[in-house]
Design an enzyme around this catalytic site. Structure first.
Site, PDB file in Angstrom:
ATOM      1  N   ASP A  46       1.326  -1.327   0.125  1.00 59.30           N
ATOM      2  CA  ASP A  46       0.294  -0.087   0.170  1.00 59.30           C
ATOM      3  C   ASP A  46       0.363   1.348  -0.312  1.00 59.30           C
ATOM      4  O   ASP A  46       1.464   1.302   1.231  1.00 59.30           O
ATOM      5  CB  ASP A  46      -0.580  -0.043   1.037  1.00 59.30           C
ATOM      6  CG  ASP A  46      -2.184   0.964   1.198  1.00 59.30           C
ATOM      7  OD1 ASP A  46      -3.214   1.031   0.737  1.00 59.30           O
ATOM      8  OD2 ASP A  46      -1.781   2.716   1.992  1.00 59.30           O
ATOM      9  N   TYR A  51       3.273   9.337  -0.209  1.00 60.04           N
ATOM     10  CA  TYR A  51       4.600   8.540   0.430  1.00 60.04           C
ATOM     11  C   TYR A  51       5.674   9.174  -0.708  1.00 60.04           C
ATOM     12  O   TYR A  51       6.658   8.867  -0.001  1.00 60.04           O
ATOM     13  CB  TYR A  51       4.199   7.243   0.392  1.00 60.04           C
ATOM     14  CG  TYR A  51       2.585   7.642   0.870  1.00 60.04           C
ATOM     15  CD1 TYR A  51       2.114   7.671   1.577  1.00 60.04           C
ATOM     16  CD2 TYR A  51       2.293   5.654   1.137  1.00 60.04           C
ATOM     17  CE1 TYR A  51       0.850   7.425   2.582  1.00 60.04           C
ATOM     18  CE2 TYR A  51       1.421   5.317   1.558  1.00 60.04           C
ATOM     19  CZ  TYR A  51       0.374   6.286   2.652  1.00 60.04           C
ATOM     20  OH  TYR A  51      -0.143   6.032   3.178  1.00 60.04           O
ATOM     21  N   LYS A  81      -3.139   6.629  -4.115  1.00 58.17           N
ATOM     22  CA  LYS A  81      -4.071   7.042  -4.025  1.00 58.17           C
ATOM     23  C   LYS A  81      -3.495   8.588  -4.330  1.00 58.17           C
ATOM     24  O   LYS A  81      -2.629   8.728  -4.499  1.00 58.17           O
ATOM     25  CB  LYS A  81      -4.621   7.136  -1.392  1.00 58.17           C
ATOM     26  CG  LYS A  81      -4.259   5.804  -1.205  1.00 58.17           C
ATOM     27  CD  LYS A  81      -3.817   6.338  -0.248  1.00 58.17           C
ATOM     28  CE  LYS A  81      -3.581   4.932   1.083  1.00 58.17           C
ATOM     29  NZ  LYS A  81      -2.383   4.727   0.966  1.00 58.17           N
ATOM     30  N   HIS A 115      -7.902  10.069  -1.346  1.00 54.20           N
ATOM     31  CA  HIS A 115      -7.001   9.488   0.206  1.00 54.20           C
ATOM     32  C   HIS A 115      -7.375  10.342   1.548  1.00 54.20           C
ATOM     33  O   HIS A 115      -7.073  10.524   2.513  1.00 54.20           O
ATOM     34  CB  HIS A 115      -5.182  10.418   0.351  1.00 54.20           C
ATOM     35  CG  HIS A 115      -4.185  10.237   0.602  1.00 54.20           C
ATOM     36  ND1 HIS A 115      -3.316  10.031   0.848  1.00 54.20           N
ATOM     37  CD2 HIS A 115      -4.536   9.909   2.694  1.00 54.20           C
ATOM     38  CE1 HIS A 115      -2.497   9.380   1.441  1.00 54.20           C
ATOM     39  NE2 HIS A 115      -3.081   9.614   2.668  1.00 54.20           N
TER      40      HIS A 115
END
Length: 291
Positions: A46, A51, A81, A115
């Site tokens: 994930d 990120y 996301k 998100h």
């Protein structure tokens, strides 16, 4: 040996019940930790645009599959996301194209999530339309949301042009934050519940209750938390960059807590948010802080 069982989503596709979270895992670490996780039996990773490691994660999966030709791409589940700053139809279409380019080593994206709901009705709606189109293109297999509260879900499910229900809502969950009302709503709607920060970011890892159960079951405190999440029917996504913990986290699939001990852990609930909590983000006609 692969330990990771799967469950069916409302889309008809399957998702492994335990995943590896890579929240802000550095680029130079992501490749090695993802490939090692796959070696151990993980089949679910994930990530997110926020990120800053989508490309590294996808490339690691692609490289691992080349080294392990007996494993099919369909056996690996890759999630990313759309962050709030990319909400809106056109912005999300552009973002999806960028994420797919970053994921070209694995050809497609298994799950694309919104998100959080932190924008406005028009932008959230546009984002969902773009995600629905991505599924129709075949390059995104499932879509869902993250950090959505009941009111945000009701808004989405009422879209006049809704074609695809969210397959997943990914929210912070652990014994100190059980979100019983939201979880019940999700289960009633047939939406799978993913648990991020299932270890409460380590903030409660030495809790006496965990110590008691760890001793009783001969497991680590983290394994008790993951086992609780699994027992609740969640799909936990523990993050780690430590190889030894990769293995022990995965081994949480190999034992079960008793019903009595699950209830004892349930009793720890105190709405203990450890990070952010966009599930309470106001809709357009609400005041900031409204619920």
């Amino acid at each position: 040996m692969v330990f990771d069982p799967s469950v069916k989503l409302n889309s008809g596709n399957s998702i492994p019940v335990l995943g590896l979270g890579v929240y802000l895992t550095p680029k130079d670490v992501a490749d090695s930790i993802v490939q090692k996780a796959l070696d151990l039996g993980y089949r679910h990773v994930d990530t997110a645009t926020y990120y800053k490691n989508e490309q590294d994660v996808a490339d690691a999966i692609g490289a691992w599959l080349k080294k392990n030709p007996t494993v099919k791409r369909e056996e690996i589940f890759y999630t990313t996301k759309v962050f709030d700053t990319d909400h809106g139809y056109e912005a999300t279409k552009k973002l999806i194209a960028t994420s797919l380019e970053k994921a070209k080593a694995i050809d497609y994206i298994d799950l694309f999530l919104v998100h959080s709901p932190q924008s406005d009705y028009e932008k959230r709606h546009g984002t969902w339309l773009a995600l629905q189109e991505a599924v129709e293109s075949g390059k995104v297999k499932n879509i869902g949301v993250s950090n959505y509260g009941i009111k945000h879900l009701k808004e989405l499910l009422a879209y006049p042009d809704l074609k695809i229900k969210p397959a997943v809502n990914q929210i912070e969950l652990h014994p100190w934050l059980s979100r019983e009302e939201l979880v019940k709503y999700l289960k009633d709607e047939g939406i799978a519940v993913e648990a991020y920060s299932p270890l409460a970011r380590g903030q409660r890892i030495n809790d006496p209750a965990l110590e008691e159960f760890a001793k009783k079951y001969g497991k680590t405190n983290a394994q008790i938390l993951i086992a609780w999440s699994l027992a609740k029917g969640f799909i936990p996504l523990p993050k780690t960059v430590t190889v030894s913990r990769l293995r022990t986290n995965l081994e949480s699939l190999n034992f079960k807590l008793s019903d009595e001990d699950i209830k004892k852990l349930d009793s720890l609930d105190e709405y203990g948010v450890t990070g952010w909590d966009p599930t309470v983000y106001p809709l357009d006609n609400e005041k900031i802080g409204g619920k």
